[in-house]
Write a protein that holds these residues in place. Sequence first.
Motif, PDB file in Angstrom:
ATOM      1  N   THR A 194       0.963  -1.211   0.036  1.00  0.00           N
ATOM      2  CA  THR A 194       0.152  -0.134   0.016  1.00  0.00           C
ATOM      3  C   THR A 194       0.897   1.277  -0.010  1.00  0.00           C
ATOM      4  O   THR A 194       2.121   1.055  -0.147  1.00  0.00           O
ATOM      5  CB  THR A 194      -0.941  -0.046   1.179  1.00  0.00           C
ATOM      6  OG1 THR A 194      -1.881   1.055   1.084  1.00  0.00           O
ATOM      7  CG2 THR A 194      -0.243  -0.003   2.394  1.00  0.00           C
ATOM      8  N   ALA A 195       0.340   2.364  -0.102  1.00  0.00           N
ATOM      9  CA  ALA A 195       1.030   3.786  -0.065  1.00  0.00           C
ATOM     10  C   ALA A 195       1.805   3.995   1.510  1.00  0.00           C
ATOM     11  O   ALA A 195       0.986   3.577   2.197  1.00  0.00           O
ATOM     12  CB  ALA A 195      -0.018   4.850  -0.335  1.00  0.00           C
TER      13      ALA A 195
ATOM     14  N   LYS B 153      -6.534  11.760   4.048  1.00  0.00           N
ATOM     15  CA  LYS B 153      -7.716  11.031   4.386  1.00  0.00           C
ATOM     16  C   LYS B 153      -8.364  11.149   5.903  1.00  0.00           C
ATOM     17  O   LYS B 153      -7.678  11.073   6.785  1.00  0.00           O
ATOM     18  CB  LYS B 153      -7.580   9.405   3.960  1.00  0.00           C
ATOM     19  CG  LYS B 153      -7.228   9.035   2.738  1.00  0.00           C
ATOM     20  CD  LYS B 153      -7.042   7.518   2.508  1.00  0.00           C
ATOM     21  CE  LYS B 153      -6.807   7.083   1.042  1.00  0.00           C
ATOM     22  NZ  LYS B 153      -6.591   5.741   1.084  1.00  0.00           N
TER      23      LYS B 153
ATOM     24  N   GLU C  32      -1.233   9.986   3.060  1.00  0.00           N
ATOM     25  CA  GLU C  32      -0.605   9.010   2.336  1.00  0.00           C
ATOM     26  C   GLU C  32       0.291   9.566   1.268  1.00  0.00           C
ATOM     27  O   GLU C  32      -0.174  10.573   0.531  1.00  0.00           O
ATOM     28  CB  GLU C  32      -1.878   8.014   1.605  1.00  0.00           C
ATOM     29  CG  GLU C  32      -2.335   7.240   2.610  1.00  0.00           C
ATOM     30  CD  GLU C  32      -3.360   6.257   1.897  1.00  0.00           C
ATOM     31  OE1 GLU C  32      -3.907   5.430   2.737  1.00  0.00           O
ATOM     32  OE2 GLU C  32      -3.426   6.101   0.730  1.00  0.00           O
TER      33      GLU C  32
ATOM     34  N   GLU D 266      -6.616   2.335 -11.785  1.00  0.00           N
ATOM     35  CA  GLU D 266      -7.552   1.910 -10.412  1.00  0.00           C
ATOM     36  C   GLU D 266      -8.553   0.781 -10.976  1.00  0.00           C
ATOM     37  O   GLU D 266      -9.064   0.673 -12.035  1.00  0.00           O
ATOM     38  CB  GLU D 266      -8.222   2.917  -9.749  1.00  0.00           C
ATOM     39  CG  GLU D 266      -7.124   4.006  -9.189  1.00  0.00           C
ATOM     40  CD  GLU D 266      -7.728   5.136  -8.279  1.00  0.00           C
ATOM     41  OE1 GLU D 266      -9.077   4.869  -7.800  1.00  0.00           O
ATOM     42  OE2 GLU D 266      -7.445   6.266  -8.266  1.00  0.00           O
TER      43      GLU D 266
ATOM     44  N   ILE E 173      -4.764  -0.140  -7.282  1.00  0.00           N
ATOM     45  CA  ILE E 173      -4.145   0.439  -8.257  1.00  0.00           C
ATOM     46  C   ILE E 173      -2.806  -0.241  -8.750  1.00  0.00           C
ATOM     47  O   ILE E 173      -2.279  -0.868  -7.936  1.00  0.00           O
ATOM     48  CB  ILE E 173      -3.701   1.929  -7.808  1.00  0.00           C
ATOM     49  CG1 ILE E 173      -3.375   2.678  -8.951  1.00  0.00           C
ATOM     50  CG2 ILE E 173      -2.755   1.770  -6.498  1.00  0.00           C
ATOM     51  CD1 ILE E 173      -3.067   4.259  -8.468  1.00  0.00           C
TER      52      ILE E 173
ATOM     53  N   THR F 181       0.410  -0.153  -9.963  1.00  0.00           N
ATOM     54  CA  THR F 181       1.582   0.910 -10.224  1.00  0.00           C
ATOM     55  C   THR F 181       2.658   0.415 -10.769  1.00  0.00           C
ATOM     56  O   THR F 181       2.683  -0.953 -11.275  1.00  0.00           O
ATOM     57  CB  THR F 181       2.010   1.336  -8.680  1.00  0.00           C
ATOM     58  OG1 THR F 181       2.793   0.412  -8.232  1.00  0.00           O
ATOM     59  CG2 THR F 181       0.727   1.802  -7.951  1.00  0.00           C
TER      60      THR F 181
ATOM     61  N   ILE G  64      -5.252   0.947  -2.435  1.00  0.00           N
ATOM     62  CA  ILE G  64      -5.866   2.276  -1.942  1.00  0.00           C
ATOM     63  C   ILE G  64      -6.644   2.282  -0.845  1.00  0.00           C
ATOM     64  O   ILE G  64      -6.383   3.230   0.015  1.00  0.00           O
ATOM     65  CB  ILE G  64      -6.664   2.922  -3.331  1.00  0.00           C
ATOM     66  CG1 ILE G  64      -5.727   3.066  -4.541  1.00  0.00           C
ATOM     67  CG2 ILE G  64      -7.177   4.297  -3.036  1.00  0.00           C
ATOM     68  CD1 ILE G  64      -6.349   3.386  -5.875  1.00  0.00           C
ATOM     69  N   GLU G  65      -7.729   1.179  -0.777  1.00  0.00           N
ATOM     70  CA  GLU G  65      -8.641   1.443   0.440  1.00  0.00           C
ATOM     71  C   GLU G  65      -9.268  -0.027   0.526  1.00  0.00           C
ATOM     72  O   GLU G  65      -9.275  -0.735  -0.582  1.00  0.00           O
ATOM     73  CB  GLU G  65      -9.901   2.473   0.216  1.00  0.00           C
ATOM     74  CG  GLU G  65     -10.614   2.327  -0.876  1.00  0.00           C
ATOM     75  CD  GLU G  65     -11.789   3.161  -1.136  1.00  0.00           C
ATOM     76  OE1 GLU G  65     -12.050   4.081  -0.126  1.00  0.00           O
ATOM     77  OE2 GLU G  65     -12.498   3.358  -2.144  1.00  0.00           O
TER      78      GLU G  65
END
Length: 417
Positions: free
Chosen positions: A119-120, A145, A182, A189, A271, A273, A280-281
């Motif tokens: 994740t980020a 967020k 983040e 996505e 996402i 990358t 992302i969530e």
Amino acid sequence: MRVAVIGSGGREHAIVRKVHESPSVKGIVAIPGNYAMREIATVISRVGVTDFEEIAGICIDENIDWVIVGPEAPLSEGLADYLEDEHDIKVFGPRKLEAQLESSKAFSKDLMAKYDIPTAKYETFEDYGAASAYVKQEGAPIVIKKDGLAAGKGVVVAMDMDTALSALHEMLVLSSGQVVVEEFLEGEEFSLMVLVNEEFVHPFEVMAQDHKRAFDNDAGPNTGGMGAYAPVTHISEEVRMEAVREIVEPTARAMVEEGLSYFGVMYLGAIVTADGVKVIEFNARFGDPEAQVLMSLLESDLGEVLENMYNKKPFALEWRPGFVAGVMLASKGYPGEYTKGSSVRIPEDLAAQCFISGLSVGEAESIVTSGGRVLLVSGYGRTIDDAVKSAYDCVDRIEYETDTLFYRKDIGSRAMK
């Protein structure tokens, strides 16, 4: 079996329709439901989604075998705990602690960090000064967020420093709580719905793609979703399997390791990358509007699916060939302030292609707006181009007062390049 569906929006409308198609289901109650569900379900509009005692009483009176919880709020407040522990009613939807995967962004990010789920990069803050110093150090673009539930609108993708600091001020100074800051991720996505019972998972074979921003070309603020389509064929099956292997299965195992028993839908917003697929969530329920397009393609008996998941019995999902695209009509001003009570007319022959989110019955049985996102208009086609054209052709036939509704005109455009 008899099923109760909790919620009143387009996602729940889609679930009610799908359950109605299930040979194993003999009756449906929608709490509170909406007017469009009345022909296929008993709609009990007097009860809210967090009126736990009332919901339990209805389920007992109606001999309900399964409760499917649509929205996030009752899950985060413990509806599943209450129905299961107090009344021994089976619920498809995670309990309060497990629902933190959505209700607390800090919880989900910490879980991912502990178990090396991609994740980020992130930091969590309660103090505006510390958060703003971190943002200035990292630079823009950056993602802010709000921790907790925000109906899909608690995220600011800040492309410049002024926007980032303004978001922090609003979330930490004008209100209280935590924010997660983040790293900004670039890539394509997609949304993947996964049915989960502890370590037993069944990811949907079909991915969807949502359009979060309010306006065309991904401009404007984040919303609860302005449209979606499925399947996402320009993202490969290898990517979906990578998401399952590197994210979905490890997250399910991580929850078990933490002593949690997750049962329900695990929504992965991911996402693609340059460094692989990242989270992302997570959400703890079906996406909206993804559920509307996915349920339009799903051909399996949803009642049987629930039983198989409950018993951890392997099964196959059957999918209709082709594509479905959905365009959300929203009240002018959404996701900010908007007015209610504007007249909308849906031609009778289009009713089956519309999923109602924010319409209600007004005076003289007229249909009027009652929410920000009003209705999702769907279209089916053998190709994504045909599905999108069908959806927009139907949108053109919806009648409403001038300048009361708006919609994006580029739904599905990523798939049509």
